[in-house]
Design a protein around this motif. Structure first.
Motif, PDB file in Angstrom:
ATOM      1  N   UNK A 459      -7.120 -20.527  51.552  1.00  0.00           N
ATOM      2  CA  UNK A 459      -8.314 -21.466  51.397  1.00  0.00           C
ATOM      3  C   UNK A 459      -7.475 -22.167  50.080  1.00  0.00           C
ATOM      4  N   UNK A 460      -8.057 -23.951  49.869  1.00  0.00           N
ATOM      5  CA  UNK A 460      -7.031 -24.984  48.771  1.00  0.00           C
ATOM      6  C   UNK A 460      -8.560 -25.446  48.695  1.00  0.00           C
ATOM      7  N   UNK A 461      -8.539 -24.382  47.252  1.00  0.00           N
ATOM      8  CA  UNK A 461      -9.637 -24.298  45.903  1.00  0.00           C
ATOM      9  C   UNK A 461     -10.288 -25.010  46.022  1.00  0.00           C
ATOM     10  N   UNK A 462      -9.205 -26.701  45.537  1.00  0.00           N
ATOM     11  CA  UNK A 462      -9.814 -27.637  44.593  1.00  0.00           C
ATOM     12  C   UNK A 462     -10.074 -28.349  45.927  1.00  0.00           C
ATOM     13  N   UNK A 463      -9.494 -28.602  47.024  1.00  0.00           N
ATOM     14  CA  UNK A 463     -10.543 -29.445  47.997  1.00  0.00           C
ATOM     15  C   UNK A 463     -11.572 -29.296  47.931  1.00  0.00           C
ATOM     16  N   UNK A 464     -11.663 -27.737  48.294  1.00  0.00           N
ATOM     17  CA  UNK A 464     -13.436 -26.945  49.002  1.00  0.00           C
ATOM     18  C   UNK A 464     -13.780 -27.862  46.961  1.00  0.00           C
ATOM     19  N   UNK A 465     -13.650 -27.247  46.391  1.00  0.00           N
ATOM     20  CA  UNK A 465     -14.537 -27.692  45.213  1.00  0.00           C
ATOM     21  C   UNK A 465     -14.544 -29.099  44.896  1.00  0.00           C
TER      22      UNK A 465
END
Length: 516
Positions: A459-465
């Motif tokens: 998971x790339x959390x910055x993109x998901x955010x």
């Protein structure tokens, strides 16, 4: 007097526009602040993926995830429920343990396929053989008489475990060309080997099972280092096991060179009979137009080689986080905001198409549906799906999105209606405005789509955010819009394959009793 009245009306109109702009900015600022300063994404991901695990339709893990989501929404003050839409073959994954015991000893990378029969926890030992290169069906039937108690390899061994990009980075132009040529030739030869049996790759496992094989061995390489795709078994009595590329190649070469490798297999799994299957639905009731809907959409189910992190855990996280944020900063929406976490998307959009059939009132009142599915990356494309007025509405809803997020997004208007691929298509087929928030790849196809590597760490959390911010803002804008999205369809282009005008997709009939 008339002139004064006209000036007053113009001033009032300008003030109302200014007030609306100020209100919009205030809400958008709150959405962004809440997403960045109080993100729940990492915790939600842990609970959904690590703690609960994969969400294969018909499994206890899928049903426990449904219950978890309902409880989570209720803890945020959002009404939620599980809606039964059908039944599916119940199955619970257990362990898979495979050891090569001859001509040397090694524990192998292996995983039984979904819904595979097990060895009931017993150790089963047998020789490994490869389907033979026979001249015809008669020769193959003769060979079948000798496979009782053996494990049969039915996939080609890959000539290289290096992805193409690794070859292209390090090889010469000639070596890359030769590798691709050799691989294509081996693939053609293997396809011919299967055809010569008189069977197909689909019918071969049943024939081997009927002849008394101890198990089926496959290797469904995903063209990435260490990544195999894990789908469902077609056998009814014996296990079907995916072996990692490297170990599969070792066994294959040993068998082909006549060294008669032997393995010991132990698998456990439970057949649970038919199990009820659900969509999880949550909603924030509209204060002015409760019978009009903005729907957040993501399929909840997954394949179970990994934990379904990017397919579609990340889409699920986006929609849950957007709902949490909206409930906090926009608790009394103009229109009803509803989220659908659909079951059995992987088997043909079954949960969402069942919802479309069961809820004509939502289809009638749908202002917009925003669906996110294809991986962990930032949203980079939104198509109008063939709706004539999508340009006007989508652009208006995108306008207040922070430029750092908005500038990454390409739009395509009016676009063409999606006939499948993900759950928005179930709504588009019914003539309702469903839109896909399509994301950038992060090597999704090779490394995480339906593979054993689709796990939390990808998971790339910055993109998901950022995707949660985008979804929350577009949902707010669609809810507040003074206009209802019109259903006018554009004239579709000619299909280049047959030269005929494209047709709007037809609603699909869900499979409400599957896996038998």
């Amino acid at each position: 007097m008339k002139k004064t009245l006209k000036l007053f009306m113009i001033l009032a109109f300008c003030l109302s526009i200014n007030t609306y702009a100020q209100d919009t900015k205030a809400v958008v600022d709150k959405i962004v602040a809440e997403a960045n300063d109080n993100s729940q994404l990492e915790k939600l991901a842990y609970e959904l993926l690590d703690k609960n695990g994969p969400r294969l339709v018909g499994t206890p893990q899928m049903n426990s995830a449904n219950d978890w989501a309902v409880a989570k929404y209720k803890s945020w003050g959002i009404d939620a429920r599980n809606e039964k839409w059908g039944e599916w073959k119940g199955w619970e994954r257990g362990i898979t343990h495979v050891d090569m015991i001859s001509p040397r000893v090694k524990t192998l990378e292996a995983m039984q396929l979904a819904w595979s029969p097990s060895t009931n926890g017993k150790d089963v030992t047998g020789e490994v053989v490869v389907i033979p290169d026979v001249a015809n069906e008669a020769e193959f039937k003769t060979w079948l008489k000798g496979i009782k108690g053996k494990f049969v390899m039915i996939d080609m061994a890959q000539p290289t475990g290096r992805p193409d990009y690794n070859w292209e980075k390090n090889g010469t132009e000639l070596s890359v060309e030769n590798m691709k040529k050799d691989r294509a030739e081996l693939s053609r030869a293997w396809s011919q080997r299967v055809r010569n049996t008189g069977l197909t790759s689909r019918s071969l496992p049943a024939a081997l099972e009927e002849a008394g094989a101890a198990g089926i061995l496959i290797s469904n390489w995903s063209r990435g280092f260490g990544a195999n795709k894990i789908f469902g078994a077609s056998t009814k009595k014996i296990p079907t096991i995916d072996i990692g590329l490297e170990d599969y190649g070792t066994l294959f070469r040993m068998a082909e060179y006549g060294d008669a490798p032997k393995i010991t297999v132990k698998t456990t799994a439970k057949d649970l009979g038919m199990m009820p299957t659900f969509n999880t639905i949550a909603e924030i009731k509209g204060s002015e137009l409760p019978n009009e809907y903005v729907v957040l959409s993501a399929h909840f189910d997954s394949w179970d080689g990994g934990t379904g992190a990017t397919d579609n855990g990340t889409g699920t996280l986006v929609m849950m986080e957007a709902m949490r944020i909206l409930k906090k900063v926009y608790p009394n929406p103009k229109r009803t905001i509803l989220v659908g976490h659909w079951g059995s998307e992987e088997q043909g959009l079954n949960g969402s198409s069942a919802f479309v059939q069961d809820h004509p009132e939502v289809i009638k009142g749908l202002q917009a549906l925003f669906n996110q599915d294809n991986g962990t990356g930032r949203v980079v494309n939104i198509s109008g799906q063939g709706f004539l007025h999508a340009y006007e509405f989508i652009n208006r809803w995108l306008a207040p999105v922070p430029s750092a997020i908005r500038r990454e997004i390409d739009t395509n208007f009016p676009g063409t209606p999606g006939g499948g691929g993900s759950d928005y298509a179930s709504f588009v087929a019914a003539g309702a405005p469903g839109f896909s928030l399509s994301s950038t790849s992060w090597d999704y196809g090779a490394y995480t789509w339906h593979t054993n590597k689709d796990t939390y760490d990808k998971i790339v959390f910055e993109d998901v955010r950022n995707n949660a911010i985008l979804t929350a803002i577009m949902t707010y804008m669609a809810s507040e819009d003074d206009k209802f999205f019109p259903r006018d369809k554009s004239v579709l282009p000619v299909n280049p394959r047959n030269g005929q005008p494209m047709e709007w997709p037809s609603p699909r009939n869900p499979n409400r009793k599957g896996g038998e």
